[in-house]
Design an enzyme around this catalytic site. Structure first.
Site, PDB file in Angstrom:
ATOM      1  N   GLY A  68     -21.339  57.953 -32.142  1.00  0.00           N
ATOM      2  CA  GLY A  68     -22.523  58.237 -31.321  1.00  0.00           C
ATOM      3  C   GLY A  68     -23.688  57.403 -31.776  1.00  0.00           C
ATOM      4  N   ASN A  69     -24.886  57.811 -31.414  1.00  0.00           N
ATOM      5  CA  ASN A  69     -26.077  57.107 -31.890  1.00  0.00           C
ATOM      6  C   ASN A  69     -27.244  58.089 -31.963  1.00  0.00           C
ATOM      7  OD1 ASN A  69     -27.521  57.018 -29.213  1.00  0.00           O
ATOM      8  ND2 ASN A  69     -25.656  55.877 -28.681  1.00  0.00           N
TER       9      ASN A  69
END
Ligand code: CTP
Length: 400
Positions: A208-209
């Site tokens: 993810g981020n």
């Protein structure tokens, strides 16, 4: 533009309260429904009889009506209003609003108000210039209240300086302009992507981020406040839109985001791609948790995710407007223009991680908007909500 609008007129204890009568008359004449809420100090300056006669409604000051015990719901009032205008706003009321001191009906109503709030300060020049007042005004501004700046001139103390409440006619103009601008996206259907995407490695892990979705949701609120029919396709986020008309479709991965966008895009006028889409996803996500003990150090093979903005760009038809974002760390302008062309965008919002206060998680952002013909507008560092206003202004202008 004020016709049929529900306005709360807040009046506090300042000599400029006499001008509130003219403001009230102007609002009523323009066709607005006005509910006056006055502070106990305000009542010393102007009689509620005059105000209720002009507004056609009983003036509210206390939490209860003394003789009947009727409870005045600040919550209902806050929901009823299309706008709240506090004119005059004294240093004391501004201080209470900025710091949540809810000891009267006006401040509790302010804290419950969902609608935009306009504050017209009025006070002596030294009170106005005092750092405490200035800090409180800045706080109110940072909470997206609209400050109607006081003017320079002769004050009630006969001193000359900044502190005169703006004239009622000018306050009416500000409100009229606001509602006019507010509905400039009426009838437009807007798709917004927001937040990160999560790409599963196994049932408990993902790639993810750090995106929180704040920028995308701020844009959604701004567009909906201005009359657009807005749908946000959001990756996993923990925030919600403030405007209740915004529809949210929750997705997890880039593939799911693409599928949702593909369904919506043909019916939309505008799409704003504010999501931080993961560029890669694990090629073969495990259906059981990868165990540390038995499997050594795993190698995760990745595949490229679809480019959602570019896919919408390919199927863009005449009259549709596609807006992208570019979050860059170097060669910002060149990278942004390259993305604008490659993805067939009409406009790109560039933010640089080199700018302090811009990027993931923070409440501020600093952007430049670059259009297809490479016309560029640079904005200052602002709250994400104020940046959303600038971006929507550019989009509304381009859509004219
Ligand atoms: N975008 C998208 N789908 C992707 C990647 C990006 O829709 N798979 C959109 C973003 O929402 C943004 C724009 O494309 O509006 C640019 O995103 P960015 O991550 O800056 O660009 P990339 O194409 O991923 O390029 P790079 O990561 O190499 O900078």
């Amino acid at each position: 533009m004020l016709k049929g609008k529900n306005i709360i007129l807040g009046i506090t204890g300042g000599i400029a309260a006499y001008k509130s009568v003219t403001l009230l008359r102007g609002l009523v004449k323009a066709g607005a429904e006005v509910q006056v809420v006055i502070t106990p100090a305000g009542r010393e300056f102007i009689t509620p009889v005059t105000l209720s006669a002009l507004s056609g409604r009983p003036v509210i000051c206390d939490f209860f009506t003394a003789n009947t015990g009727e409870w005045h719901s600040h919550v209902d009032l806050g929901l009823w209003a299309d706008a709240m205008v506090i004119a005059p706003a004294t240093a004391s009321t501004i201080g209470k609003m900025a710091n949540g001191i809810a000891d009267n009906m006006l401040v509790t109503t302010y804290l419950s108000a969902k609608a935009p709030v306009f504050v017209a300060p009025a006070m002596d020049l030294d009170m106005m210039a005092h750092p405490t007042t200035q800090r409180n005004i800045e706080l109110l501004r940072s909470y997206n209240n609209h400050i109607i700046e006081p003017k320079e001139g002769e004050l009630a103390s006969h001193l000359v300086g900044k502190g005169r409440m703006e004239e009622p006619e000018k306050i009416l103009e500000v409100l009229d302009k606001f509602f006019d601008q507010q509905s400039d996206l009426k009838g437009k259907r807007i798709l917004i992507t927001a937040g990160p995407t999560y790409e599963r490695i196994d049932p408990v892990r993902f790639i993810g981020n750090f995106s929180t979705g704040k920028m995308g949701f701020a844009i959604a609120d701004e567009a909906a406040d201005r009359g657009a029919d807005v749908t946000v396709v959001a990756g996993p986020v923990s925030i919600k839109p403030s405007n209740p008309s915004v529809k949210v479709i929750g997705v997890e991965s880039a593939r799911q985001m693409l599928d949702a966008c593909n369904k919506l895009w043909p019916e939309c006028d505008i799409a704003i791609m504010a999501a931080a889409v993961a560029d890669y996803a694990p090629a073969n996500p495990a259906d059981k948790k990868i165990k540390r003990e038995h499997q050594g150090v795993p190698t995760i093979e990745l595949v490229k995710n679809p480019d959602i903005a570019a896919t919408l760009g390919q199927s863009k038809r005449e009259g549709q407007l596609l807006v992208g974002f570019a979050l860059e760390t170097d060669n910002e302008t060149d990278h942004a223009i390259e993305k604008l062309t490659r993805k067939n965008l009409d406009m790109i919002v560039l933010n640089s991680l080199r700018n302090k206060g811009a990027g993931f998680g923070v409440d501020t952002n600093q952007v430049s908007v670059i259009s297809k013909n490479e016309q560029r507008t640079d904005f200052e560092l602002k709250s994400k909500r104020a940046v959303a206003t600038d971006i929507i202004d550019c989009i509304a202008e381009a859509g004219k």
